[in-house]
Design an enzyme around this catalytic site. Sequence first.
Site, PDB file in Angstrom:
ATOM      1  N   HIS A  61      56.297  49.999  63.060  1.00 16.26           N
ATOM      2  CA  HIS A  61      57.571  50.205  63.744  1.00 16.26           C
ATOM      3  C   HIS A  61      57.879  49.012  64.632  1.00 16.26           C
ATOM      4  O   HIS A  61      57.003  48.232  64.986  1.00 16.26           O
ATOM      5  CB  HIS A  61      57.531  51.523  64.533  1.00 16.26           C
ATOM      6  CG  HIS A  61      57.680  52.721  63.643  1.00 16.26           C
ATOM      7  ND1 HIS A  61      58.806  53.506  63.624  1.00 16.26           N
ATOM      8  CD2 HIS A  61      56.858  53.252  62.709  1.00 16.26           C
ATOM      9  CE1 HIS A  61      58.670  54.474  62.734  1.00 16.26           C
ATOM     10  NE2 HIS A  61      57.481  54.344  62.163  1.00 16.26           N
ATOM     11  N   ARG A  68      56.329  61.903  63.795  1.00 16.11           N
ATOM     12  CA  ARG A  68      55.340  60.887  64.155  1.00 16.11           C
ATOM     13  C   ARG A  68      54.193  61.593  64.871  1.00 16.11           C
ATOM     14  O   ARG A  68      54.412  62.233  65.895  1.00 16.11           O
ATOM     15  CB  ARG A  68      56.003  59.844  65.050  1.00 16.11           C
ATOM     16  CG  ARG A  68      57.206  59.191  64.368  1.00 16.11           C
ATOM     17  CD  ARG A  68      58.033  58.371  65.334  1.00 16.11           C
ATOM     18  NE  ARG A  68      59.204  57.824  64.650  1.00 16.11           N
ATOM     19  CZ  ARG A  68      59.924  56.807  65.098  1.00 16.11           C
ATOM     20  NH1 ARG A  68      59.604  56.219  66.252  1.00 16.11           N
ATOM     21  NH2 ARG A  68      60.953  56.362  64.414  1.00 16.11           N
ATOM     22  N   HIS A 103      52.548  59.312  60.234  1.00 14.46           N
ATOM     23  CA  HIS A 103      53.543  60.389  60.138  1.00 14.46           C
ATOM     24  C   HIS A 103      52.904  61.673  59.631  1.00 14.46           C
ATOM     25  O   HIS A 103      51.823  61.655  59.050  1.00 14.46           O
ATOM     26  CB  HIS A 103      54.683  59.954  59.206  1.00 14.46           C
ATOM     27  CG  HIS A 103      55.530  58.882  59.783  1.00 14.46           C
ATOM     28  ND1 HIS A 103      56.667  59.135  60.494  1.00 14.46           N
ATOM     29  CD2 HIS A 103      55.384  57.528  59.766  1.00 14.46           C
ATOM     30  CE1 HIS A 103      57.208  57.993  60.882  1.00 14.46           C
ATOM     31  NE2 HIS A 103      56.437  56.999  60.458  1.00 14.46           N
ATOM     32  N   HIS A 156      61.617  51.343  61.659  1.00 15.59           N
ATOM     33  CA  HIS A 156      60.625  50.555  60.936  1.00 15.59           C
ATOM     34  C   HIS A 156      60.840  49.069  61.165  1.00 15.59           C
ATOM     35  O   HIS A 156      61.964  48.596  61.239  1.00 15.59           O
ATOM     36  CB  HIS A 156      60.695  50.838  59.439  1.00 15.59           C
ATOM     37  CG  HIS A 156      60.266  52.226  59.103  1.00 15.59           C
ATOM     38  ND1 HIS A 156      60.546  52.808  57.902  1.00 15.59           N
ATOM     39  CD2 HIS A 156      59.574  53.141  59.809  1.00 15.59           C
ATOM     40  CE1 HIS A 156      60.036  54.022  57.886  1.00 15.59           C
ATOM     41  NE2 HIS A 156      59.448  54.249  59.035  1.00 15.59           N
ATOM     42  N   HIS A 207      58.060  49.100  51.611  1.00 17.12           N
ATOM     43  CA  HIS A 207      59.049  49.735  52.455  1.00 17.12           C
ATOM     44  C   HIS A 207      59.721  48.700  53.335  1.00 17.12           C
ATOM     45  O   HIS A 207      59.112  48.224  54.262  1.00 17.12           O
ATOM     46  CB  HIS A 207      58.289  50.730  53.305  1.00 17.12           C
ATOM     47  CG  HIS A 207      59.066  51.834  53.866  1.00 17.12           C
ATOM     48  ND1 HIS A 207      60.350  52.103  53.592  1.00 17.12           N
ATOM     49  CD2 HIS A 207      58.677  52.795  54.716  1.00 17.12           C
ATOM     50  CE1 HIS A 207      60.727  53.179  54.253  1.00 17.12           C
ATOM     51  NE2 HIS A 207      59.721  53.608  54.922  1.00 17.12           N
ATOM     52  N   HIS A 222      53.240  53.522  58.798  1.00 15.37           N
ATOM     53  CA  HIS A 222      54.306  52.520  58.846  1.00 15.37           C
ATOM     54  C   HIS A 222      54.141  51.633  60.065  1.00 15.37           C
ATOM     55  O   HIS A 222      53.557  52.042  61.066  1.00 15.37           O
ATOM     56  CB  HIS A 222      55.688  53.194  58.960  1.00 15.37           C
ATOM     57  CG  HIS A 222      56.057  54.044  57.790  1.00 15.37           C
ATOM     58  ND1 HIS A 222      56.765  55.212  57.928  1.00 15.37           N
ATOM     59  CD2 HIS A 222      55.827  53.900  56.469  1.00 15.37           C
ATOM     60  CE1 HIS A 222      56.966  55.755  56.736  1.00 15.37           C
ATOM     61  NE2 HIS A 222      56.399  54.975  55.831  1.00 15.37           N
ATOM     62  N   HIS A 226      64.283  50.637  50.987  1.00 12.53           N
ATOM     63  CA  HIS A 226      63.093  51.324  50.501  1.00 12.53           C
ATOM     64  C   HIS A 226      63.312  51.805  49.075  1.00 12.53           C
ATOM     65  O   HIS A 226      64.425  52.088  48.676  1.00 12.53           O
ATOM     66  CB  HIS A 226      62.840  52.520  51.417  1.00 12.53           C
ATOM     67  CG  HIS A 226      61.555  53.225  51.161  1.00 12.53           C
ATOM     68  ND1 HIS A 226      60.368  52.581  51.001  1.00 12.53           N
ATOM     69  CD2 HIS A 226      61.272  54.538  51.038  1.00 12.53           C
ATOM     70  CE1 HIS A 226      59.416  53.471  50.815  1.00 12.53           C
ATOM     71  NE2 HIS A 226      59.943  54.663  50.821  1.00 12.53           N
ATOM     72  N   ASP A 242      57.993  46.626  55.943  1.00  9.42           N
ATOM     73  CA  ASP A 242      56.910  47.096  56.805  1.00  9.42           C
ATOM     74  C   ASP A 242      55.721  47.537  55.960  1.00  9.42           C
ATOM     75  O   ASP A 242      55.483  47.019  54.887  1.00  9.42           O
ATOM     76  CB  ASP A 242      57.402  48.157  57.794  1.00  9.42           C
ATOM     77  CG  ASP A 242      57.504  49.563  57.238  1.00  9.42           C
ATOM     78  OD1 ASP A 242      56.812  49.871  56.271  1.00  9.42           O
ATOM     79  OD2 ASP A 242      58.257  50.355  57.793  1.00  9.42           O
TER      80      ASP A 242
END
Length: 174
Positions: A68, A164, A147, A84, A101, A66, A92, A104
Amino acid sequence: MRLAAAALAVSFLTIPALAKSKGVTVSLKTSSGQDAGTASFVPAKGNELTIRIKLKNLPPGEHAVHIHEHAICDAPDFKTAGGHFNPATKKHGMENPLGHHNGDLPQNVKVDANGTGSATFHVDYLSLDPAASDSLFANGGTSIMVHEKADDMKTDPTGNAGGRIACGVITAPK
């Protein structure tokens, strides 16, 4: 003198275009500071952005990747990267007709038994144009996060991707 002033004015007009056309590669690190690979962001045809991810030294399995909102990757949990990056304030999953998403990068990358994995994505909802609201360089930059689990592509806003495990800072080239 007028010619020099005109040349200078033209060069200022081309700076955003040059900044928009450059790509950037960032290093990813684990919470212990181990090299976790790289992510490259390169403008492509149209308004697309090509993202190439090369991961290493990570646990086998599917891992969500992702973008951030902050250009900060403080270990051990990388929480300083914030939530995000969501310039279009989208939800999402099923409520998002584009399937991505909340604006992102919700992609999963498979890491094999030797700890490596790679993927290439083409997106039209992120940019390297510093003047654009969807720019990865907005507000001083963003970060790319790996992640511990795969994104389920439905849970808002996290994708139920877990902790993360690796992070890289995305800022404009100098």
